[in-house]
Design a protein around this motif. Structure first.
Motif, mmCIF file in Angstrom:
data_model
loop_
_atom_site.group_PDB
_atom_site.id
_atom_site.type_symbol
_atom_site.label_atom_id
_atom_site.label_comp_id
_atom_site.label_asym_id
_atom_site.label_seq_id
_atom_site.Cartn_x
_atom_site.Cartn_y
_atom_site.Cartn_z
ATOM 1 N N GLY A 13 -1.958 5.023 -3.788
ATOM 2 C CA GLY A 13 -2.687 3.796 -4.119
ATOM 3 C C GLY A 13 -1.975 2.539 -3.635
ATOM 4 O O GLY A 13 -1.481 2.487 -2.516
ATOM 5 N N VAL B 113 -10.359 7.549 5.148
ATOM 6 C CA VAL B 113 -9.481 8.725 5.290
ATOM 7 C C VAL B 113 -10.251 10.032 5.153
ATOM 8 O O VAL B 113 -9.755 11.086 5.537
ATOM 9 C CB VAL B 113 -8.269 8.708 4.319
ATOM 10 C CG1 VAL B 113 -7.480 7.435 4.412
ATOM 11 C CG2 VAL B 113 -8.661 8.989 2.896
ATOM 12 N N ALA C 144 -5.846 4.542 10.315
ATOM 13 C CA ALA C 144 -6.623 3.322 9.999
ATOM 14 C C ALA C 144 -6.832 3.107 8.504
ATOM 15 O O ALA C 144 -7.582 2.207 8.111
ATOM 16 C CB ALA C 144 -7.958 3.272 10.727
ATOM 17 N N THR D 31 0.857 -1.191 0.000
ATOM 18 C CA THR D 31 0.000 0.000 0.000
ATOM 19 C C THR D 31 0.892 1.240 0.000
ATOM 20 O O THR D 31 1.937 1.281 0.661
ATOM 21 C CB THR D 31 -0.974 0.020 1.204
ATOM 22 O OG1 THR D 31 -0.228 0.065 2.415
ATOM 23 C CG2 THR D 31 -1.883 -1.197 1.198
ATOM 24 N N GLY E 285 -0.190 4.676 0.386
ATOM 25 C CA GLY E 285 -0.871 5.886 0.845
ATOM 26 C C GLY E 285 -1.721 6.484 -0.261
ATOM 27 O O GLY E 285 -2.409 5.763 -1.001
#
Ligand code: ATP
Length: 301
Positions: free
Chosen positions: A221, A279, A245, A216, A218
């Protein structure tokens, strides 16, 4: 819908707001103290339960007030708790999170009861794996428990998804045959120290026998590496409010997608959507969407 077993940590996050981060020997007054359910195991279990998953948790809390709240929190979110035990000696796992007026933070984690999720406990709940399709683990419980669970899953044909967080060296015994290994970028760096691009480091890790590696990235993507090659998946664009999270909700969304019979690429796209909704909201567990929130987001598009 396929059954999912989570073997992992359950923590109380104690968020202590302070004017500044205290230095050694200093005593200061807190502005506020708040308690939130946390721990990567519980967060990921709750992320999946809210999305309608058949989720069974194996974990451990202390016989204390925090333990009761954490246990109830799992149940209220729809996670099955037959495999959650109460520890007589250790308090519940706790993360003390100091947040200063400037937004800096310091975190002190006490594993407590999580450190007692042992091989014997896995053996007591071995039957939970009998009809499970996926087992999801992180690294906040003892490593020998993870190694043993890997063996149990292999014997029973359960596909293992491992989130190597916090990152620590992984034995061949753990890596060989994993269905999905899913680190973030900094965990990938810790697992493959030294120079090298994202794809070079990923190739090294993928070469240790995992079937699918997902990193991952951030807001950039995620990347999938498997026998078909390398594929990038963009993040779903949202106005980020709090990225806490993001990883837990991505992993939860991914596993739920798979348990709902999506193929891996469709499950990654679903995970990206679930993480983007997370997010765009404040909080850790509080920001994990349920099915209605995912539908509302899609309807608003
Ligand atoms: P955390 O530790 O904060 O939970 P993480 O470092 O484990 O997160 P990230 O790689 O930061 O995980 O994020 C996981 C996924 O969440 C990303 O692959 C992406 O799909 C989604 N995501 C993260 N940040 C954003 C963002 N700003 N906008 C949209 N999606 C995001």
């Amino acid at each position: 819908m396929a059954k999912i077993v989570v073997v992992g940590s359950i923590n109380m996050d104690v968020v202590i707001r302070v004017p500044h981060i205290p230095i050694e020997g200093e005593t200061i007054m807190a502005r506020s103290v708040q308690y939130y359910g946390g721990g990567k195991g519980a967060n990921q279990a709750i992320a999946m339960s809210r999305l309608g998953g058949d989720v069974h948790m194996i974990g451990r809390v202390g016989k204390d007030a925090h333990g009761q709240r954490l246990y109830d929190n799992l149940l209220e979110n729809g996670t099955k708790t037959a495999g959650v035990e109460w520890d007589e000696d250790q308090p519940s796992g706790t993360a003390y999170i100091y947040v200063s007026d400037r937004g800096e933070n310091n975190i002190v984690v006490f594993s407590g009861a999580n450190s007692k999720v042992d091989v014997a406990q896995i053996n007591r709940y071995e039957h939970l794996f009998d009809d499970a399709e996926y087992c999801l683990m992180q690294m906040e419980i003892p490593r020998e428990t993870i190694e043993h669970t890997v063996q149990v899953c292999k014997q029973k044909g359960v596909k293992i998804i491992l989130n190597p967080a916090p990152a620590q060296p992984l034995s061949d015994q753990i890596l060989e045959g994993l269905y999905i290994l899913i680190p973030n970028e900094s965990e990938l760096d810790l697992l493959c120290p030294g120079p090298g691009s994202l794809e070079e480091k990923s190739a090294k890790l993928y070469g240790s026998g995992v079937q699918n590696l997902i990193v991952t990235l951030g807001a950039k993507g995620s990347m999938l590496m498997n026998e078909a090659g390398v594929k990038y998946f963009p993040a779903v664009p949202v106005k980020p409010v709090d990225t806490t999270a993001a990883g837990d909700s991505f992993i939860g969304g991914l596993t739920i997608g798979l348990s709902n019979k999506m193929d891996l690429e469709a499950a990654i796209q679903y995970a990206s959507l679930v993480a983007a909704i997370t997010v765009s909201k404040m909080g850790a567990q509080a920001s994990l969407p349920d099915l209605a929130a995912v539908e509302a987001y899609l309807a608003g598009k």
